[in-house]
Design a protein around this motif. Structure first.
Motif, PDB file in Angstrom:
ATOM      1  N   UNK A 126      -9.626  -4.589  -6.479  1.00  0.00           N
ATOM      2  CA  UNK A 126      -8.570  -5.370  -5.819  1.00  0.00           C
ATOM      3  C   UNK A 126      -8.272  -6.669  -6.557  1.00  0.00           C
ATOM      4  N   UNK A 127      -9.269  -7.223  -7.253  1.00  0.00           N
ATOM      5  CA  UNK A 127      -9.074  -8.499  -7.942  1.00  0.00           C
ATOM      6  C   UNK A 127      -8.525  -8.322  -9.355  1.00  0.00           C
ATOM      7  N   UNK A 128      -8.361  -7.113  -9.820  1.00  0.00           N
ATOM      8  CA  UNK A 128      -7.858  -6.885 -11.167  1.00  0.00           C
ATOM      9  C   UNK A 128      -6.337  -7.018 -11.195  1.00  0.00           C
ATOM     10  N   UNK A 129      -5.817  -7.589 -12.270  1.00  0.00           N
ATOM     11  CA  UNK A 129      -4.375  -7.703 -12.490  1.00  0.00           C
ATOM     12  C   UNK A 129      -3.696  -8.291 -11.250  1.00  0.00           C
ATOM     13  N   UNK A 130      -2.582  -7.684 -10.837  1.00  0.00           N
ATOM     14  CA  UNK A 130      -1.884  -8.162  -9.641  1.00  0.00           C
ATOM     15  C   UNK A 130      -2.080  -7.256  -8.451  1.00  0.00           C
ATOM     16  N   UNK A 131      -3.194  -6.514  -8.405  1.00  0.00           N
ATOM     17  CA  UNK A 131      -3.433  -5.572  -7.312  1.00  0.00           C
ATOM     18  C   UNK A 131      -3.436  -6.268  -5.958  1.00  0.00           C
ATOM     19  N   UNK A 132      -4.102  -7.414  -5.858  1.00  0.00           N
ATOM     20  CA  UNK A 132      -4.207  -8.106  -4.582  1.00  0.00           C
ATOM     21  C   UNK A 132      -2.838  -8.560  -4.085  1.00  0.00           C
ATOM     22  N   UNK A 133      -2.001  -9.066  -4.986  1.00  0.00           N
ATOM     23  CA  UNK A 133      -0.666  -9.531  -4.575  1.00  0.00           C
ATOM     24  C   UNK A 133       0.166  -8.375  -4.045  1.00  0.00           C
ATOM     25  N   UNK A 134       0.130  -7.241  -4.725  1.00  0.00           N
ATOM     26  CA  UNK A 134       0.897  -6.082  -4.272  1.00  0.00           C
ATOM     27  C   UNK A 134       0.394  -5.586  -2.926  1.00  0.00           C
TER      28      UNK A 134
END
Length: 406
Positions: A230-238
């Motif tokens: 979840x913390x990788x790239x923009x996964x959390x924002x999406x």
């Protein structure tokens, strides 16, 4: 090689007696011996059950479960949503999900990789949910909950190897806020397609797709919500923007009990608890060990009156069959030669220490045959096969009879 050949060489009676005593075990010991297999099996089985209970855990291990803290769970995302004011309702079954959706205008998080729900149940969920967010949905689930979106197959391997997909290339606010997401899972096409992973002549397919009116959205990769990524790239924002658009989020992962009547899976073992398979494996291992252990036993000793007298014919026949089975032609010939020499020495009244040459000379004088012929018969002849051994044994027998009658 025949039994008669060796019987000629062993033409004297063999007797033996064996005596012994054994103290009878106590009654308790006899009972333990009779029941020890079942006692050991019961102890091993009880130990296996206790071990499985001690090593098992009641923690949630369901993929993308809101209460699962492991890397494939989604507890971290649910906690962040709660901190941002979203009321996350964990629906344990289909009826609970419907009640939670009917009570208020809520977003539905739906993940059903085993396809437990039928078409009618999917239609009820679509009518009750204000917005549905589907994770790696199948064709049937898309048809029931997001008919405007279609599946486009697996994400290409070369894209997965890069580890990320850069640029949403769409006008969706959640995708634009993410900017970059992790690659994996399935690709989808819809009125709004973001993070494209396939191109070419046809329409692109991506990791995120949505209906134009915002009533449904599809996440093509469960790793976009999982604790481990979840913390990788923009996964959390999406994830936060897709699931946090409403005040209530119904987190629903269908279970086997939600399967409608008549649509049960062909394999009933899929409905068994997770601990059944390890227990069955343990039982099979224990049974195999017990079978190996008991299979090596020959059973209790048979008590017979002593002494036991064995007839010479029985031992001679038994030894002959052993020689025949092992093809010990040379050993059988040596026994025949030695037995004949012993008996001839006794009949010719020679001493126990007489040599083979003395036996040959005495036999030649008794029969009138040349000493060379007797020596060739007794010492020089080497049978080449079984039939030759039988013929030779008969000639030795004739020689003994001739000397006895002379």
């Amino acid at each position: 090689m025949s039994g008669a050949a060796v019987e000629t060489a062993a033409g004297h009676a063999v007797g033996g007696n064996v005596s012994g005593t054994s103290a009878g075990p106590s009654r308790l010991r006899r009972r333990f011996r009779a029941w020890r297999l079942w006692i050991i099996l019961a102890l091993v089985l009880a130990g296996g059950v206790v071990l499985s209970l001690l090593t098992s855990t009641s923690a949630d291990r369901t993929p993308l479960s809101a209460g699962n803290p492991s890397p494939n769970g989604a507890q971290a995302l649910v906690r962040v949503l709660g901190e941002r004011g979203v009321d996350v309702v964990q629906a344990p079954d289909f009826d609970s999900a419907l009640r939670a959706l009917d009570a208020q205008d809520a977003t539905l998080l739906f993940f059903d990789p085993n396809e437990y729900l039928g078409a009618g149940q999917l239609a009820e969920l679509r009518a009750a949910a204000g917005k549905a967010v589907l994770v790696e949905p199948t064709f049937a689930q898309l048809r029931g909950l997001a008919p405007g979106i279609s599946q486009a197959g697996l994400v290409p391997e070369e894209t997965v190897e890069t580890g990320e997909v850069t640029g949403p290339r769409c006008a969706d606010p959640a995708a634009e806020a993410a900017g970059t997401v992790s690659a994996g899972g399935l690709a989808y096409r819809g009125p709004v397609t973001c993070f494209p992973v396939t191109g070419g002549a046809g329409e692109p397919a991506g990791l995120f797709a949505a209906e134009e009116d915002g009533s449904a959205a599809v996440l093509g990769y469960s790793g976009l919500l999982a604790n481990g990524t979840i913390t990788e790239n923009g996964n959390a924002a999406l994830a936060l923007r897709s699931l946090g658009s409403a005040g209530t989020l119904v987190w629903y992962l269908p279970v086997p009990s939600d399967i409608p009547a008549g649509d049960a899976p062909a394999n009933p073992f899929s409905l068994l608890p997770d601990w059944v398979d390890p227990l069955l494996v343990w039982v099979v291992v224990v049974a195999a060990i017990a079978a190996f252990w008991r299979g090596r036993r020959l059973g209790p000793l048979a008590m017979e009156p002593m002494p036991v007298v064995v007839r010479a014919s029985e031992t001679a026949d038994g030894r002959a069959r052993l020689y025949q089975d092992s093809r010990a032609l040379d050993r059988a010939a040596a026994n025949l030669r030695a037995g004949t020499m012993v008996r001839l020495a006794a009949r010719l009244r020679l001493g126990p220490g007489s040599t083979s040459a003395a036996v040959v000379e005495a036999a030649a004088r008794s029969t009138g045959r040349p000493a060379s012929e007797i020596d060739a018969l007794l010492n020089r002849h080497a049978p080449a096969n079984d039939s030759d051994l039988v013929t030779w044994s008969q000639e030795l027998l004739y020689l003994e009879e001739e000397i006895t009658e002379s």
